[in-house]
Each structure stands twice: as structure tokens, then as C-alpha cells.
Design an enzyme around this catalytic site. Structure first.
Site, PDB file in Angstrom:
ATOM      1  N   HIS A  53     -73.287  76.505 -21.239  1.00 14.78           N
ATOM      2  CA  HIS A  53     -72.906  77.621 -20.372  1.00 14.78           C
ATOM      3  C   HIS A  53     -71.753  78.455 -20.931  1.00 14.78           C
ATOM      4  CE1 HIS A  53     -75.938  76.311 -17.772  1.00 14.78           C
ATOM      5  NE2 HIS A  53     -75.259  75.568 -16.936  1.00 14.78           N
ATOM      6  N   ASN A  68     -76.937  77.649 -20.774  1.00 14.80           N
ATOM      7  CA  ASN A  68     -77.619  76.434 -21.197  1.00 14.80           C
ATOM      8  C   ASN A  68     -76.950  75.852 -22.445  1.00 14.80           C
ATOM      9  OD1 ASN A  68     -79.749  74.365 -21.292  1.00 14.80           O
ATOM     10  ND2 ASN A  68     -80.885  75.786 -19.978  1.00 14.80           N
ATOM     11  N   HIS A  72     -76.750  81.369 -11.758  1.00 13.19           N
ATOM     12  CA  HIS A  72     -76.810  79.928 -11.501  1.00 13.19           C
ATOM     13  C   HIS A  72     -76.657  79.621 -10.005  1.00 13.19           C
ATOM     14  CE1 HIS A  72     -76.784  75.721 -12.413  1.00 13.19           C
ATOM     15  NE2 HIS A  72     -76.573  75.896 -13.713  1.00 13.19           N
ATOM     16  N   GLU A 130     -83.270  79.245 -13.021  1.00 12.71           N
ATOM     17  CA  GLU A 130     -82.495  80.155 -13.868  1.00 12.71           C
ATOM     18  C   GLU A 130     -83.423  80.809 -14.892  1.00 12.71           C
ATOM     19  OE1 GLU A 130     -79.146  77.632 -15.358  1.00 12.71           O
ATOM     20  OE2 GLU A 130     -80.104  76.242 -13.946  1.00 12.71           O
TER      21      GLU A 130
END
Length: 358
Positions: free
Chosen positions: A117, A91, A193, A323
Site C-alpha cells: 500500500h 497492494n 480501500h 479494490e
């Protein structure tokens, strides 16, 4: 059954072989298969990711419910981390920096002025080692491992990471993610993911699928999808899925779709708890997710536009992501649950996926 399944999430056994290809990245990339009953999945050590997950619908017809590609090269070139283990911090991190123990760490920005990420070369874009692989038997599983070095993508300290995929009875799949800080405190937020479509990866959009999210609060974001730091109620908002509802029921109240972190109810006890349940009426498939993490990111693939498996065009809202995670940008919000991992205190993230038909 949940206690039994959670116990087997920790099991690792013996190593076996695979079909492998050479990589210009300096390592060998393999494709591995796990199968138990009617549930089978293919994985690769490139990004420790899911390539496919095949299971029956209500009529017994097998279908692949994970979006992806036919070749490893296509996974490498994709702008999204389809099926991958994402880290060191999944994130977003605002302004591509954070302060830890008095030191400011500046990260490479790869989403405007922010980091997403794990940076431009996060864990989804590296080759992991296969530590153990048991494709058959009572509990098929595979263990991927990666050593993230001190300063990699700007993050402090050496970090030893493992992702284990395990198939259990009754069409269940467990993902266990572990990390050990060797010499410095560091933020860690590992997620899977996968892009799911219970109707099948090539069945179109997921707007008619019903979802229930076990969270009465969420973390609102600004125009760049950075959390404001608030944790607010879902009541009287498009984010309220405390009761099952179709994904498309309120999606038009949002600019593009869902891309938001939910604060899961009962997340303070660190035990496995329900995060979400998804039902697809046409196929009769259902997916329930349990986790020990405090949040779950609900994402409806709002800008998806890529040719996937078999040449099928994946379009916006062609999949959903759930997620389970720590809160985004927690390193810059002291009121969020901490994602700092210290030497001697390992990080553990458990996900249990229960697939069924109705």
C-alpha cells in the site's frame, strides 16, 4: 445509464466550505458531506477517504454500510486504511524493490520483506488538498489532490494525484482517480480501500452475503501473498464466483479467507465493465461495481479486530473489500498488465458503484 454515469464521473465544478480541524501533521483536516436523495456520504482529506456511506434498505431504513471510526484520530491510528485512497502503488511489491529503465528502486518494507500500500507513509496517511467541493446541486462532488514528490517512499518522480467522489442519480457513486507523472516514469496503482458491509457496518459478518465476480481467472499467491506470476482459471477452486454464491460457501477451504486478485474478463478494452455484484438478503441492499482497471482484489477482512463506530467491535469477516486495481507486484512480473505511468500519458482509474434494493 452506465454511459451517462461514466460521463458524470469526470465532472468538477466549484469550491465551498467544510468543518475543519487542525492537525499535528502540518495541515488542516476537514470532514465533508455529499448528499443526493437518500444517498449520503462523509469524507475527509486525511487519506482522501470515505468516512461513511448511508443508504436505505428494502424497508426504507437508512444505514451506514462503510466500516470506520467516529474520529479522525482513530483513522490515523488504525492499522488498515479504512475507506482511503491507497498509493502510490497499492497492494504488494515483492522484496520491497523493482527495476525500471535500468535503475533499481529500493522501497521501505512494511509487510515482512515486502512493501504494501505504498509504504509506511503511503497516500492513505497524508493530508490531501481540497481542490473543489460542491456538496449540493444536481451532481454533488469533491476533488482531493496530492503532490507526491520524487523519492517519496522510494518511488521515482514527481506525481500529481487527484481523487474525485461524485454522487449521481439512482443511488450511484463514482470515484475517479487520476495521476500525472511530471518528470520520470513511475509505477502507479491507486485503489479505494473501503470496507463494505451491506447489512450495515455494525451488523456482524458478511459470510451470508452473495457475491458474483466477473473473472474467470485469478493470480495465485505464495504464503506471503505475493503473486507467483501465474494467471490461472478459477474453475474447481474456492475462487470461483462466476455465478452468485454466498461468501461463506467455500471460505473454509482457505487458511483465513479471501485476499486475492482476480483478472477481470474483458479487461483489455479499457472501458467500464462489471467487476462484481454483492447482495445482502436480510437488508435487501445490493452493490454493483464497474471499473476500467484489469483486476479486483477481493478481501474478507480476515484479521479484523478493532473497535469501530459507536464502539461496535469489528471482527474477522466483518466486511468485504473489492479494490479495483492493476495486478499486485506488476512491476516485477512483465506478463502482468503494466502499471508504469510515463510523463505525458496520464493514469485514469474509474469506479462506478450502483446501489439498489431488491
Amino acid at each position: 445509464m452506465t454511459k451517462f454515469s461514466a460521463l458524470f464521473c469526470f465532472i468538477v465544478l466549484v469550491i465551498s466550505g467544510c468543518a475543519c480541524i487542525d492537525s499535528a501533521m502540518g495541515g488542516e483536516i476537514g470532514i465533508y458531506e455529499l448528499k443526493k436523495g437518500n444517498l449520503s456520504m462523509k469524507l475527509t482529506n486525511y487519506g482522501a477517504r470515505i468516512i461513511s456511506l448511508v443508504l436505505p434498505d428494502k424497508n426504507g431504513q437508512l444505514g451506514d454500510v462503510a466500516l470506520g471510526f467516529d474520529t479522525i484520530e482513530e483513522f490515523m491510528n488504525a492499522s488498515s486504511p479504512f475507506g482511503a485512497t491507497v498509493g502510490r502503488v497499492a497492494n504488494r511489491i515483492s522484496n520491497a524493490q523493482f527495476t525500471l529503465n535500468g535503475t533499481v528502486y529500493k522501497l521501505p518494507a512494511n509487510s515482512g520483506n515486502n512493501t504494501i500500500h505504498g509504504g509506511p507513509i503511503g497516500f492513505s496517511k497524508v493530508i490531501w488538498k481540497v481542490k473543489k467541493y460542491n456538496p449540493d446541486g444536481l451532481v454533488p462532488y469533491i476533488v482531493f489532490a496530492y503532490h507526491s514528490f520524487d523519492g517519496e517512499q522510494g518511488f521515482p518522480g514527481d506525481l500529481l494525484v487527484k481523487t474525485t467522489y461524485t454522487l449521481l442519480g439512482d443511488n450511484q457513486m463514482c470515484i475517479t482517480m487520476e495521476a500525472k507523472a511530471r518528470n520520470k516514469a513511475t509505477p502507479v496503482n491507486l485503489v479505494n480501500h473501503a470496507f463494505w458491509n451491506l447489512g450495515g457496518h455494525n451488523s456482524g459478518d458478511i459470510l451470508s452475503e452473495k457475491i458474483q465476480i466477473f473473472a474467470s481467472r485469478y493470480t495465485p499467491v505464495d504464503s506471503k501473498l505475493i503473486p507467483t506470476g501465474k494467471i490461472v482459471t478459477v474453475k474447481e477452486t474456492p475462487y470461483d464466483f462466476l455465478k452468485p454464491n454466498t461468501i461463506g460457501s467455500k471460505i473454509n477451504e482457505l487458511p483465513k479467507g479471501y485476499d486475492i486478485n482476480y483478472a477481470l474478463d474483458g479487461s483489455g478494452n479499457k472501458k467500464l465493465r462489471k467487476a462484481a455484484i454483492v447482495h445482502d438478503e436480510k437488508s435487501g441492499r445490493a452493490m454493483e461495481i464497474l471499473t476500467n482497471q484489469p483486476g479486483v482484489q477481493f478481501f474478507t477482512s480476515n484479521t479484523l479486530n478493532v473497535k469501530g463506530k459507536g464502539g461496535f467491535m469489528y471482527k474477522p469477516h466483518g466486511a468485504l473489500c473489492l479494490e479495483t486495481q492493476g495486478f499486485p507486484d506488476s512491476v516485477n512480473h512483465p506478463n502482468f498488465p503494466s502499471q508504469i505511468v510515463n510523463p505525458g500519458k496520464p493514469y485514469k482509474h474509474y469506479m462506478l458503484f450502483k446501489f439498489s434494493t431488491f
